[in-house]
Design a protein around this motif. Structure first.
Motif, PDB file in Angstrom:
ATOM      1  N   THR A   1      -9.489  -3.844  -2.899  1.00  0.00           N
ATOM      2  CA  THR A   1     -10.090  -2.504  -3.327  1.00  0.00           C
ATOM      3  C   THR A   1      -9.592  -1.442  -2.321  1.00  0.00           C
ATOM      4  O   THR A   1      -9.143  -1.907  -1.106  1.00  0.00           O
ATOM      5  CB  THR A   1     -11.757  -2.247  -3.199  1.00  0.00           C
ATOM      6  OG1 THR A   1     -11.883  -2.782  -1.758  1.00  0.00           O
ATOM      7  CG2 THR A   1     -12.339  -3.364  -4.229  1.00  0.00           C
ATOM      8  N   ALA A   2      -9.586  -0.179  -2.544  1.00  0.00           N
ATOM      9  CA  ALA A   2      -9.055   0.716  -1.560  1.00  0.00           C
ATOM     10  C   ALA A   2      -9.818   0.902  -0.332  1.00  0.00           C
ATOM     11  O   ALA A   2      -9.145   1.230   0.708  1.00  0.00           O
ATOM     12  CB  ALA A   2      -8.894   2.143  -2.377  1.00  0.00           C
TER      13      ALA A   2
ATOM     14  N   GLY B   1       1.602  -4.282  -1.243  1.00  0.00           N
ATOM     15  CA  GLY B   1       2.620  -5.172  -1.009  1.00  0.00           C
ATOM     16  C   GLY B   1       2.380  -5.621   0.422  1.00  0.00           C
ATOM     17  O   GLY B   1       1.983  -5.141   1.187  1.00  0.00           O
ATOM     18  N   LEU B   2       2.906  -6.951   0.790  1.00  0.00           N
ATOM     19  CA  LEU B   2       2.774  -7.498   2.154  1.00  0.00           C
ATOM     20  C   LEU B   2       3.983  -6.960   2.997  1.00  0.00           C
ATOM     21  O   LEU B   2       5.134  -6.483   2.345  1.00  0.00           O
ATOM     22  CB  LEU B   2       3.175  -8.853   2.165  1.00  0.00           C
ATOM     23  CG  LEU B   2       1.890  -9.686   2.281  1.00  0.00           C
ATOM     24  CD1 LEU B   2       1.951 -11.309   2.261  1.00  0.00           C
ATOM     25  CD2 LEU B   2       0.829  -9.445   3.222  1.00  0.00           C
TER      26      LEU B   2
ATOM     27  N   THR C   1       0.544   1.492  -3.232  1.00  0.00           N
ATOM     28  CA  THR C   1       1.603   2.380  -3.983  1.00  0.00           C
ATOM     29  C   THR C   1       0.928   2.530  -5.206  1.00  0.00           C
ATOM     30  O   THR C   1       0.072   1.967  -5.668  1.00  0.00           O
ATOM     31  CB  THR C   1       2.962   1.654  -3.900  1.00  0.00           C
ATOM     32  OG1 THR C   1       2.945   0.541  -4.745  1.00  0.00           O
ATOM     33  CG2 THR C   1       3.673   1.616  -2.803  1.00  0.00           C
ATOM     34  N   GLY C   2       1.527   3.526  -6.101  1.00  0.00           N
ATOM     35  CA  GLY C   2       0.856   3.768  -7.266  1.00  0.00           C
ATOM     36  C   GLY C   2       1.163   2.698  -8.294  1.00  0.00           C
ATOM     37  O   GLY C   2       1.986   1.895  -8.098  1.00  0.00           O
TER      38      GLY C   2
ATOM     39  N   LEU D   1       2.340  -9.263  -3.717  1.00  0.00           N
ATOM     40  CA  LEU D   1       1.717  -8.289  -4.337  1.00  0.00           C
ATOM     41  C   LEU D   1       0.309  -8.381  -4.948  1.00  0.00           C
ATOM     42  O   LEU D   1       0.052  -9.506  -5.316  1.00  0.00           O
ATOM     43  CB  LEU D   1       2.328  -7.485  -5.372  1.00  0.00           C
ATOM     44  CG  LEU D   1       3.880  -7.105  -5.305  1.00  0.00           C
ATOM     45  CD1 LEU D   1       4.674  -6.652  -6.714  1.00  0.00           C
ATOM     46  CD2 LEU D   1       3.786  -5.731  -4.571  1.00  0.00           C
ATOM     47  N   TRP D   2      -0.476  -7.234  -4.559  1.00  0.00           N
ATOM     48  CA  TRP D   2      -2.000  -7.450  -5.001  1.00  0.00           C
ATOM     49  C   TRP D   2      -2.489  -6.105  -5.642  1.00  0.00           C
ATOM     50  O   TRP D   2      -2.230  -5.079  -5.143  1.00  0.00           O
ATOM     51  CB  TRP D   2      -2.675  -8.069  -3.798  1.00  0.00           C
ATOM     52  CG  TRP D   2      -4.307  -8.551  -4.013  1.00  0.00           C
ATOM     53  CD1 TRP D   2      -4.633  -9.178  -5.024  1.00  0.00           C
ATOM     54  CD2 TRP D   2      -5.007  -8.669  -2.966  1.00  0.00           C
ATOM     55  NE1 TRP D   2      -5.632  -9.643  -5.011  1.00  0.00           N
ATOM     56  CE2 TRP D   2      -6.371  -9.349  -3.732  1.00  0.00           C
ATOM     57  CE3 TRP D   2      -5.509  -8.229  -1.795  1.00  0.00           C
ATOM     58  CZ2 TRP D   2      -7.310  -9.641  -2.952  1.00  0.00           C
ATOM     59  CZ3 TRP D   2      -6.495  -8.621  -1.227  1.00  0.00           C
ATOM     60  CH2 TRP D   2      -7.612  -9.199  -1.780  1.00  0.00           C
TER      61      TRP D   2
END
Length: 126
Positions: free
Chosen positions: A91-92, A125-126, A19-20, A110-111
């Motif tokens: 990383t994306a 998020g998980l 998410t942003g 959250l990471w």
């Protein structure tokens, strides 16, 4: 006989699931100010940036629990001195399954997701 070509299976990446980025603060903000930001925003976490704008970690209400008494110490303690979740970050282009396994092993819900320069581009998020 009819031959059907199926599209190749593509692995889901962190970039597909993130998410942003949300609320962000500088690591030189004092603990009492961070607590006020969390309280007024209703958020459970804040992304922390260093002086170069790179991700320094994720600060949660749990990290601030030892400071709830609001002593003179909270007015003089910068967030950079608080123990919080720091690098490595996602990383994306990381496979989502690999990221989920890393999050579970580190106990993260959250990471932060960063670009190649270390700037936050999202949250996973998980």
């Amino acid at each position: 006989m009819t031959l059907t070509l199926e599209p190749p299976m593509t692995a889901t990446t962190v970039g597909d699931r993130m998410t942003g980025p949300e609320l962000q603060i500088s690591d030189d903000i004092m603990v009492d100010t961070a607590m006020d930001i969390l309280q007024s925003s209703g958020a459970d976490h804040l992304l922390v940036r260093d002086e170069d704008g790179r991700c320094a970690g994720l600060l949660t209400r749990l990290h601030l629990a030892p400071f709830q008494a609001r002593s003179w110490y909270t007015e003089r303690t910068p967030i950079r001195d608080v123990v919080l979740d720091r690098a490595p970050f996602a990383t994306a282009d990381m496979p989502a399954g690999e990221a989920a396994a890393a999050m579970r092993s580190r106990g993260l819900e959250l990471w932060p997701v960063v670009d190649n320069d270390g700037h936050v581009i999202g949250l996973l998020g998980l």
